[in-house]
Design a protein around this motif. Structure first.
Motif, PDB file in Angstrom:
ATOM      1  N   TYR A 243       0.284  -5.869   9.580  1.00 45.16           N
ATOM      2  CA  TYR A 243       0.610  -4.481   9.892  1.00 45.16           C
ATOM      3  C   TYR A 243       1.520  -3.851   8.839  1.00 45.16           C
ATOM      4  O   TYR A 243       2.579  -4.395   8.519  1.00 45.16           O
ATOM      5  CB  TYR A 243       1.332  -4.397  11.228  1.00 45.16           C
ATOM      6  N   CYS A 244       1.107  -2.677   8.346  1.00 49.93           N
ATOM      7  CA  CYS A 244       1.985  -1.835   7.528  1.00 49.93           C
ATOM      8  C   CYS A 244       2.537  -0.750   8.451  1.00 49.93           C
ATOM      9  O   CYS A 244       1.772   0.002   9.067  1.00 49.93           O
ATOM     10  CB  CYS A 244       1.224  -1.210   6.372  1.00 49.93           C
ATOM     11  N   THR A 245       3.870  -0.669   8.551  1.00 47.41           N
ATOM     12  CA  THR A 245       4.482   0.294   9.470  1.00 47.41           C
ATOM     13  C   THR A 245       4.223   1.741   9.029  1.00 47.41           C
ATOM     14  O   THR A 245       4.174   2.644   9.858  1.00 47.41           O
ATOM     15  CB  THR A 245       6.000   0.050   9.568  1.00 47.41           C
ATOM     16  N   SER A 246       4.059   1.949   7.726  1.00 45.75           N
ATOM     17  CA  SER A 246       3.819   3.303   7.230  1.00 45.75           C
ATOM     18  C   SER A 246       2.376   3.752   7.476  1.00 45.75           C
ATOM     19  O   SER A 246       2.132   4.867   7.941  1.00 45.75           O
ATOM     20  CB  SER A 246       4.160   3.359   5.742  1.00 45.75           C
ATOM     21  N   CYS A 247       1.387   2.895   7.200  1.00 46.34           N
ATOM     22  CA  CYS A 247      -0.033   3.225   7.442  1.00 46.34           C
ATOM     23  C   CYS A 247      -0.346   3.354   8.921  1.00 46.34           C
ATOM     24  O   CYS A 247      -1.163   4.169   9.319  1.00 46.34           O
ATOM     25  CB  CYS A 247      -0.964   2.118   6.954  1.00 46.34           C
ATOM     26  N   THR A 248       0.283   2.481   9.722  1.00 44.88           N
ATOM     27  CA  THR A 248      -0.120   2.383  11.120  1.00 44.88           C
ATOM     28  C   THR A 248       0.671   3.392  11.946  1.00 44.88           C
ATOM     29  O   THR A 248       1.494   3.050  12.806  1.00 44.88           O
ATOM     30  CB  THR A 248       0.070   0.928  11.626  1.00 44.88           C
TER      31      THR A 248
ATOM     32  N   CYS B 109       0.823  -1.215   0.000  1.00 48.03           N
ATOM     33  CA  CYS B 109       0.000   0.000   0.000  1.00 48.03           C
ATOM     34  C   CYS B 109       0.855   1.262   0.000  1.00 48.03           C
ATOM     35  O   CYS B 109       0.425   2.317  -0.476  1.00 48.03           O
ATOM     36  CB  CYS B 109      -0.910  -0.002   1.224  1.00 48.03           C
ATOM     37  N   CYS B 110       2.067   1.164   0.560  1.00 50.08           N
ATOM     38  CA  CYS B 110       2.888   2.351   0.792  1.00 50.08           C
ATOM     39  C   CYS B 110       4.289   2.240   0.188  1.00 50.08           C
ATOM     40  O   CYS B 110       5.094   3.149   0.365  1.00 50.08           O
ATOM     41  CB  CYS B 110       3.039   2.596   2.285  1.00 50.08           C
ATOM     42  N   TYR B 111       4.594   1.142  -0.490  1.00 45.62           N
ATOM     43  CA  TYR B 111       5.981   0.918  -0.899  1.00 45.62           C
ATOM     44  C   TYR B 111       6.110   0.902  -2.421  1.00 45.62           C
ATOM     45  O   TYR B 111       5.797  -0.092  -3.079  1.00 45.62           O
ATOM     46  CB  TYR B 111       6.477  -0.407  -0.309  1.00 45.62           C
TER      47      TYR B 111
HETATM   48 ZN   LIG Z   1       0.636   1.061   4.077  1.00 47.28          ZN
END
Ligand SMILES: [Zn+2]
Length: 274
Positions: free
Chosen positions: A243-248, A184-186
């Motif tokens: 868990y996404c470290t960037s979203c969370t 989602c973020c990478y």
């Molecule tokens: Zn993410």
């Protein structure tokens, strides 16, 4: 699917299903909460190499040692150079890299041991933490896989080492892929995807998708899973955190999201002495 990392208190996520595999094992990942560091490392920064105040990091590490009831002199830390060198450690390595970065095990991104009373630790802010366990053989391991370590196949290297050097059948090995940046973020470019394709070789599972010219959303967790299966692991024995470290944002530091100025979470695994 339920999340394999369960929050226990403000500071910690624990890999709880692994205590069923081995009751003495403690494995998990920290959040960014519960420490004393100031911005941009607020508050539970556990990395010594990020220009935070050293005494704050030492204090935070002591807090984690107390929470886990695993004293600092039993921890082993390594330099983490985004490479794929793996070292087997023993109790005699305890304390390396704990109070200063220069005493960490040099040039190393993966650790394993079959001794109780050793806590393997690595620092993270988006890269993929890989946890390994072979309960029958009392073997535990931990690896750091950013995109570089992933395409150097540190995941496959660890399980092959266990198989070839330690004579552990692949069927006895379990792996957990921890909280890290999600697809989602990478976003990565052609240079990275070229190396991903090289390490993947022939496969039907392509863990990235094109989103615009030369831009791809890469799923690093899934890529590590595919590489573990290619190395010989059973898919049923590989667990993934969602868990996404960037979203969370409310739980984690993120190197990408925070533009490089941020703290580090710690991944850890150890076996308590009886
Ligand atoms: Zn993410």
């Amino acid at each position: 699917m339920s999340e394999i990392f369960q929050r226990t208190g403000e500071e910690l996520l624990l890999l709880q299903n692994w205590s069923k595999l081995s009751q003495e094992v403690v494995a998990g990942f920290t959040t960014k909460h519960g420490g004393i560091s100031d911005e941009p490392f607020a508050t539970f920064n556990l990395g010594l190499h990020v220009s935070d105040v050293v005494s704050s990091v030492r204090h935070n590490r002591q807090t984690l040692a107390n929470l886990l009831q695993f004293p600092l002199e039993r921890w082993v830390c390594c330099e983490q150079t985004h490479d794929s060198r793996i070292e087997k450690v023993t109790k005699s390595d305890g304390g390396k890299g704990v109070v200063d970065y220069h005493s960490a095990i040099a040039g190393t991104d993966g650790l394993y041991t079959d001794e109780a009373g050793v806590l393997l630790t690595l620092c993270f802010a988006d890269c993929v933490p890989l946890y390994f366990i072979a309960p029958k053989q009392n073997m535990i391991g931990l690896a750091h896989a950013g995109w570089k370590g992933t395409v150097k196949n540190i995941a496959g290297k660890m399980v092959r080492l266990w198989n070839e050097r330690e004579h552990i059948p692949f069927d006895d090995i379990y792996v957990a892929i921890g909280p890290s940046i999600g697809s989602c973020c990478y976003i990565v470019d052609d240079r990275v995807i070229h190396l991903v394709n090289n390490v993947l070789g022939e496969t039907n599972s392509v863990p990235y998708r094109l989103i615009s010219v030369g831009q791809y959303a890469l799923d690093l967790k899934e890529l590590n899973k595919v590489l573990l299966i290619k190395a010989g692991m059973r898919e049923e024995q590989i667990y993934l955190s969602h868990y996404c470290t960037s979203c969370t944002d409310h739980l984690f530091f993120s190197h990408r999201r925070d533009n490089g100025k941020t703290g580090r979470m710690m991944a850890f695994i150890g076996r308590r002495e009886e």
